[in-house]
Design a protein around this motif. Structure first.
Motif, PDB file in Angstrom:
ATOM      1  N   SER A  76       0.841  -1.197   0.000  1.00  0.00           N
ATOM      2  CA  SER A  76       0.000   0.000   0.000  1.00  0.00           C
ATOM      3  C   SER A  76       0.874   1.242   0.000  1.00  0.00           C
ATOM      4  O   SER A  76       2.085   1.162   0.191  1.00  0.00           O
ATOM      5  N   GLY A  77       0.242   2.411  -0.211  1.00  0.00           N
ATOM      6  CA  GLY A  77       0.957   3.680  -0.214  1.00  0.00           C
ATOM      7  C   GLY A  77       1.381   4.131  -1.592  1.00  0.00           C
ATOM      8  O   GLY A  77       2.144   5.083  -1.727  1.00  0.00           O
ATOM      9  N   PHE A  78       0.893   3.472  -2.624  1.00  0.00           N
ATOM     10  CA  PHE A  78       1.262   3.815  -3.983  1.00  0.00           C
ATOM     11  C   PHE A  78       0.338   4.892  -4.533  1.00  0.00           C
ATOM     12  O   PHE A  78      -0.770   5.084  -4.047  1.00  0.00           O
ATOM     13  N   VAL A  79       0.798   5.602  -5.563  1.00  0.00           N
ATOM     14  CA  VAL A  79      -0.035   6.577  -6.255  1.00  0.00           C
ATOM     15  C   VAL A  79      -1.033   5.789  -7.098  1.00  0.00           C
ATOM     16  O   VAL A  79      -0.636   4.881  -7.835  1.00  0.00           O
ATOM     17  N   PRO A  80      -2.324   6.079  -7.004  1.00  0.00           N
ATOM     18  CA  PRO A  80      -3.311   5.328  -7.778  1.00  0.00           C
ATOM     19  C   PRO A  80      -2.960   5.287  -9.269  1.00  0.00           C
ATOM     20  O   PRO A  80      -2.648   6.313  -9.865  1.00  0.00           O
ATOM     21  N   GLY A  81      -2.963   4.088  -9.830  1.00  0.00           N
ATOM     22  CA  GLY A  81      -2.710   3.901 -11.252  1.00  0.00           C
ATOM     23  C   GLY A  81      -1.255   3.836 -11.643  1.00  0.00           C
ATOM     24  O   GLY A  81      -0.930   3.589 -12.796  1.00  0.00           O
ATOM     25  N   GLU A  82      -0.319   4.043 -10.702  1.00  0.00           N
ATOM     26  CA  GLU A  82       1.094   4.066 -11.084  1.00  0.00           C
ATOM     27  C   GLU A  82       1.608   2.682 -11.428  1.00  0.00           C
ATOM     28  O   GLU A  82       1.073   1.674 -10.993  1.00  0.00           O
TER      29      GLU A  82
END
Length: 158
Positions: A100-106
């Motif tokens: 978790s903690g990723f930029v959405p869609g990256e």
């Protein structure tokens, strides 16, 4: 020289995209590009250009991320599929890792780098690997690396 893709992200999540300072709108009659379209957008641009691109993402809070993105590798088959191979592939043991903690869609790099995955709309990532893909790793560790956010998740898939 690599094509320069600039993506400005509005507070609403809408994206304004230019390639070499030329606007790159969404398809006619399609909704405007949104944050969740990021991975598909980048894939579309690299597929059209058949080359790597320089991507600059300008967030609404002033944060700027820059990366070089290569086109996804496409597998081509010169022979007809083997029905026995398809049956053998169905019996492959899979393992999974969440982060978790990723930029959405990256775009999320998966290391033992055997694949890439994308972050979902809420910034989480999931990858599924064949258990045999971990055989080359004495630690059996897998890394999820956010290519835009720099988020790093290290785990041992179950």
């Amino acid at each position: 020289m690599l094509p320069s893709v600039v993506i400005a992200v509005a507070e609403t999540g809408e994206l304004t995209v230019t390639i070499d300072d030329v606007p790159y709108p969404s398809e006619p009659f399609a909704p405007a590009w949104r944050r969740e379209d990021f991975a598909r957008l980048i894939d579309q641009i690299t597929d059209q250009r058949h080359s790597a691109i320089r991507v600059e993402v300008r967030e609404s809070d002033g944060t700027v991320f820059t990366d070089i993105v290569a086109p996804a590798r496409r597998r081509t088959s010169e022979t007809a599929p083997d029905p026995q191979a398809a049956t053998a592939a169905a019996a492959v043991e899979l393992v999974e890792l969440h982060g978790s903690g990723f930029v959405p869609g990256e775009d999320i790099a998966v290391a033992v780098v055997v694949a890439h995955t994308d972050a979902s709309h809420d910034g989480t990532a999931r990858t599924v690997l064949e258990a045999t893909q971990l055989d080359a790793s004495p630690t059996r560790e897998v890394i999820l690396l956010g290519r835009v956010s720099g988020t790093l998740e290290i785990g041992h898939p179950q």
